[in-house]
Structures are given as structure tokens and as C-alpha cells.
Design a protein around this motif. Structure first.
Motif, mmCIF file in Angstrom:
data_model
loop_
_atom_site.group_PDB
_atom_site.id
_atom_site.type_symbol
_atom_site.label_atom_id
_atom_site.label_comp_id
_atom_site.label_asym_id
_atom_site.label_seq_id
_atom_site.Cartn_x
_atom_site.Cartn_y
_atom_site.Cartn_z
ATOM 1 N N PHE A 1 15.149 51.407 -75.865
ATOM 2 C CA PHE A 1 14.153 51.661 -74.806
ATOM 3 C C PHE A 1 14.117 53.149 -74.455
ATOM 4 C CE2 PHE A 1 12.187 47.990 -72.464
ATOM 5 C CZ PHE A 1 12.569 46.978 -73.331
ATOM 6 N N ASP A 2 15.298 53.751 -74.376
ATOM 7 C CA ASP A 2 15.399 55.171 -74.019
ATOM 8 C C ASP A 2 14.694 56.056 -75.034
ATOM 9 O OD1 ASP A 2 16.725 55.553 -71.712
ATOM 10 O OD2 ASP A 2 18.462 56.564 -72.630
ATOM 11 N N VAL A 3 14.995 55.795 -76.286
ATOM 12 C CA VAL A 3 14.548 56.714 -77.333
ATOM 13 C C VAL A 3 13.140 56.388 -77.817
ATOM 14 C CG1 VAL A 3 15.055 57.528 -79.677
ATOM 15 C CG2 VAL A 3 16.909 57.202 -78.043
ATOM 16 N N GLU A 4 12.837 55.094 -77.944
ATOM 17 C CA GLU A 4 11.546 54.703 -78.537
ATOM 18 C C GLU A 4 10.575 54.147 -77.504
ATOM 19 O OE1 GLU A 4 12.529 51.953 -81.663
ATOM 20 O OE2 GLU A 4 13.529 53.480 -82.841
ATOM 21 N N GLY A 5 11.071 53.974 -76.277
ATOM 22 C CA GLY A 5 10.233 53.396 -75.232
ATOM 23 C C GLY A 5 10.093 51.886 -75.427
ATOM 24 N N GLU A 6 9.501 51.219 -74.413
ATOM 25 C CA GLU A 6 9.317 49.772 -74.541
ATOM 26 C C GLU A 6 8.420 49.455 -75.738
ATOM 27 O OE1 GLU A 6 8.249 47.604 -70.992
ATOM 28 O OE2 GLU A 6 7.824 45.780 -72.161
ATOM 29 N N LYS A 7 7.455 50.350 -75.984
ATOM 30 C CA LYS A 7 6.525 50.102 -77.090
ATOM 31 C C LYS A 7 7.268 50.017 -78.429
ATOM 32 C CE LYS A 7 2.011 51.552 -78.631
ATOM 33 N NZ LYS A 7 1.766 52.730 -79.479
ATOM 34 N N GLY A 8 8.224 50.936 -78.621
ATOM 35 C CA GLY A 8 9.010 50.928 -79.858
ATOM 36 C C GLY A 8 9.797 49.627 -79.988
ATOM 37 N N PHE A 9 10.390 49.216 -78.863
ATOM 38 C CA PHE A 9 11.150 47.964 -78.894
ATOM 39 C C PHE A 9 10.233 46.795 -79.241
ATOM 40 C CE2 PHE A 9 12.465 44.061 -76.715
ATOM 41 C CZ PHE A 9 13.644 43.814 -77.400
ATOM 42 N N ARG A 10 9.035 46.764 -78.641
ATOM 43 C CA ARG A 10 8.123 45.629 -78.894
ATOM 44 C C ARG A 10 7.688 45.585 -80.356
ATOM 45 N NH1 ARG A 10 9.780 42.576 -75.027
ATOM 46 N NH2 ARG A 10 9.538 43.510 -72.974
ATOM 47 N N GLN A 11 7.548 46.749 -80.963
ATOM 48 C CA GLN A 11 7.190 46.758 -82.393
ATOM 49 C C GLN A 11 8.318 46.155 -83.225
ATOM 50 O OE1 GLN A 11 6.170 50.862 -82.805
ATOM 51 N NE2 GLN A 11 4.039 50.502 -82.241
ATOM 52 N N ARG A 12 9.529 46.552 -82.906
ATOM 53 C CA ARG A 12 10.684 45.989 -83.621
ATOM 54 C C ARG A 12 10.763 44.485 -83.404
ATOM 55 N NH1 ARG A 12 14.474 49.592 -85.492
ATOM 56 N NH2 ARG A 12 14.232 51.732 -84.793
ATOM 57 N N GLU A 13 10.480 44.070 -82.170
ATOM 58 C CA GLU A 13 10.557 42.638 -81.828
ATOM 59 C C GLU A 13 9.517 41.832 -82.619
ATOM 60 O OE1 GLU A 13 9.453 41.571 -77.687
ATOM 61 O OE2 GLU A 13 11.317 40.419 -77.642
ATOM 62 N N THR A 14 8.300 42.354 -82.696
ATOM 63 C CA THR A 14 7.250 41.656 -83.453
ATOM 64 C C THR A 14 7.644 41.515 -84.917
ATOM 65 O OG1 THR A 14 5.522 42.422 -81.964
ATOM 66 C CG2 THR A 14 4.808 41.805 -84.170
ATOM 67 N N ALA A 15 8.161 42.598 -85.496
ATOM 68 C CA ALA A 15 8.569 42.550 -86.905
ATOM 69 C C ALA A 15 9.692 41.529 -87.093
ATOM 70 C CB ALA A 15 9.022 43.934 -87.370
ATOM 71 N N MET A 16 10.638 41.536 -86.161
ATOM 72 C CA MET A 16 11.787 40.626 -86.275
ATOM 73 C C MET A 16 11.356 39.168 -86.153
ATOM 74 S SD MET A 16 14.897 40.287 -86.818
ATOM 75 C CE MET A 16 15.283 42.034 -86.935
ATOM 76 N N LEU A 17 10.469 38.880 -85.199
ATOM 77 C CA LEU A 17 10.025 37.484 -85.018
ATOM 78 C C LEU A 17 9.291 37.005 -86.269
ATOM 79 C CD1 LEU A 17 8.850 37.643 -81.293
ATOM 80 C CD2 LEU A 17 10.916 36.525 -82.171
ATOM 81 N N GLY A 18 8.503 37.891 -86.871
ATOM 82 C CA GLY A 18 7.789 37.532 -88.098
ATOM 83 C C GLY A 18 8.774 37.190 -89.203
ATOM 84 N N GLU A 19 9.799 38.021 -89.306
ATOM 85 C CA GLU A 19 10.801 37.812 -90.356
ATOM 86 C C GLU A 19 11.582 36.511 -90.135
ATOM 87 O OE1 GLU A 19 14.804 40.138 -91.590
ATOM 88 O OE2 GLU A 19 13.133 41.409 -91.004
ATOM 89 N N LEU A 20 11.952 36.251 -88.880
ATOM 90 C CA LEU A 20 12.803 35.088 -88.604
ATOM 91 C C LEU A 20 12.020 33.781 -88.622
ATOM 92 C CD1 LEU A 20 15.085 36.547 -85.767
ATOM 93 C CD2 LEU A 20 15.570 36.352 -88.218
ATOM 94 N N SER A 21 10.705 33.876 -88.552
ATOM 95 C CA SER A 21 9.892 32.656 -88.445
ATOM 96 C C SER A 21 9.851 31.842 -89.740
ATOM 97 C CB SER A 21 8.467 32.996 -88.015
ATOM 98 O OG SER A 21 7.802 33.643 -89.063
ATOM 99 N N VAL A 22 10.447 32.348 -90.810
ATOM 100 C CA VAL A 22 10.465 31.574 -92.053
ATOM 101 C C VAL A 22 11.821 30.910 -92.304
ATOM 102 C CG1 VAL A 22 8.679 32.987 -93.128
ATOM 103 C CG2 VAL A 22 11.082 33.571 -93.485
ATOM 104 N N GLU A 23 12.761 31.112 -91.398
ATOM 105 C CA GLU A 23 14.118 30.595 -91.629
ATOM 106 C C GLU A 23 14.214 29.117 -91.241
ATOM 107 O OE1 GLU A 23 16.650 32.239 -92.928
ATOM 108 O OE2 GLU A 23 15.608 34.151 -93.094
ATOM 109 N N VAL B 1 0.160 38.699 -78.083
ATOM 110 C CA VAL B 1 -0.496 37.531 -78.683
ATOM 111 C C VAL B 1 -0.156 37.427 -80.172
ATOM 112 C CG1 VAL B 1 -2.718 36.415 -79.107
ATOM 113 C CG2 VAL B 1 -2.362 37.705 -77.012
ATOM 114 N N GLU B 2 0.031 38.578 -80.821
ATOM 115 C CA GLU B 2 0.313 38.520 -82.261
ATOM 116 C C GLU B 2 1.674 37.892 -82.574
ATOM 117 O OE1 GLU B 2 -0.144 41.426 -80.481
ATOM 118 O OE2 GLU B 2 0.673 43.132 -81.613
ATOM 119 N N ASN B 3 2.524 37.723 -81.547
ATOM 120 C CA ASN B 3 3.804 37.040 -81.805
ATOM 121 C C ASN B 3 3.661 35.518 -81.782
ATOM 122 O OD1 ASN B 3 4.944 39.566 -81.753
ATOM 123 N ND2 ASN B 3 5.906 39.350 -79.746
#
Ligand code: S3P
Length: 188
Positions: free
Chosen positions: A51-73, A88-90
Motif C-alpha cells: 500500500f505504501d509503495v504502490e498505493g491501494e491501486k497497485g494492491f488492487r491490481q495484484r489482487e485481481t491478477a491473483m484471484l484470476g490465477e487462483l480461480s482455476v484451482e 466488478v472484474e473480480n
């Protein structure tokens, strides 16, 4: 009734997603995944740092990518971060092949459970309760809309929540089966 391929836990900070998720996974013989912890591992840094370095926006991007990746497990219980529902894209990743469980928790419980925590950047301010109330107003309708089961967790031990969830997914006795039919779409 067969078990869902994946179980996705959504809900606010302090709802008990990680504790309940870990216990539920053990009970079902599923793998437990915690989106926030995996983001931290991958990043080699904790959430406050992100959050400090990338801001909430950076965290949310990582979160979206992670949810996409984990959704096939398959055969997994996934604990998500409290804000996973705001993009909404999540939603398709959260719902994909999943039983979505909303761990609904009062503001009082959220405050109590997060009081000493330093790992949640959104609450490091003078009025964490006000923040939790504001987030709840926005997010409760989203959690509710996504949920297949709404599980009320106040004044319940994690063990009881897990037992109720397992009964709900796989009702064994006639009494449990009647209960499930009676509850319909799902406030447990
Ligand atoms: C957040 C909740 C946190 C974490 C981040 C943002 C939120 O997860 O993802 O601090 O926006 O509500 P927990 O719900 O596991 O605390």
C-alpha cells in the motif's frame, strides 16, 4: 449432494475468513489458499508495504491478477481480502465453479477482531470503526449479491461456523436436509 469444486470466502476484515477457511479446508480435505498471503509471498513484502509503495491501486491490481490465477484451482477453500468484491472484474473469478460464502459479521465484532492489528493499512487511522462502517455500507450489498450462502458469524466459534457450513453443503441426516430446504437461499 456432491461438494462444490471450490469454496470462496468473502466478507469484511475481521470476519474470520482465514481461520474458518483453514479449518474448513482441513475438514473437507481441500487445500487452503489465502489470497492476501500469496500476494505477500509473491511480492516478498507485506500488505502495508505494498500500500505504501504502490498505493491501494497497485494492491488492487495484484489482487485481481491473483484471484484470476487462483480461480482455476480445484478442491480448494479460498480466503479473499475484504475488498475483493469491489472490482466488478473480480466477480467472475470469485464465482467461477465456486460456492461463495459470505461471512457476515457485525461492526462490533469487526472492530474487536481488528483492534490490535497493524497489518491492515485501511485501519491505521484515528477512526477505524468509522472506516469499517463506511466500507460495510458499500460492500455488504456486493457480498450479499455474490453469495450462495450467507453465514452469520457473530457469537459463533469458528468450529461451529465450519460445522454449520459442512452440514449445509452436505446434509446427512433427514433433519439437516429439512433444515437446508427450510432456509432456502441461505441465511445460516
Ligand atoms: C482489505 C482487507 C484485507 C487486505 C487489505 C485490504 C480491504 O484483507 O486485503 O488490507 O479492503 O478490506 P482481510 O479482509 O483479510 O483483512
Amino acid at each position: 449432494m456432491s461438494l462444490p469444486k471450490r469454496i470462496v470466502l468473502v466478507g469484511p476484515m475481521g470476519a474470520g475468513k482465514s481461520t474458518i477457511g483453514r479449518m474448513l479446508a482441513r475438514e473437507l480435505g481441500y487445500r487452503f489458499l489465502d489470497s492476501d498471503r500469496i500476494i505477500e509471498e509473491r511480492c516478498g513484502a507485506n500488505i502495508p508495504w505494498i500500500f505504501d509503495v504502490e498505493g491501494e491501486k497497485g494492491f488492487r491490481q495484484r489482487e485481481t491478477a491473483m484471484l484470476g490465477e487462483l480461480s482455476v484451482e480445484p478442491e480448494t477453500v479460498l480466503a479473499t481480502g475484504g475488498g475483493a468484491v469491489i472490482r466488478v472484474e473480480n466477480h467472475s473469478a470469485l464465482k467461477k465453479d465456486s460456492l461463495v460464502v459470505y461471512l457476515r459479521t457485525s461492526i462490533e465484532q469487526q472492530v474487536e477482531r481488528t483492534r490490535k492489528d497493524r497489518n491492515r493499512p485501511l485501519l491505521q487511522n484515528d477512526d477505524p470503526e468509522g472506516v469499517l462502517r463506511g466500507l460495510f455500507a458499500i460492500r455488504d450489498p456486493l457480498y450479499t449479491e455474490l453469495a450462495d450462502i450467507i453465514m452469520h458469524t457473530d457469537r459463533k466459534s469458528p468450529r461451529l461456523v465450519v460445522r454449520q457450513l459442512v452440514n449445509r453443503m452436505n446434509p446427512k441426516t433427514p433433519r439437516q436436509q429439512r433444515q437446508v430446504r427450510k432456509e432456502g437461499r441461505n441465511h445460516v
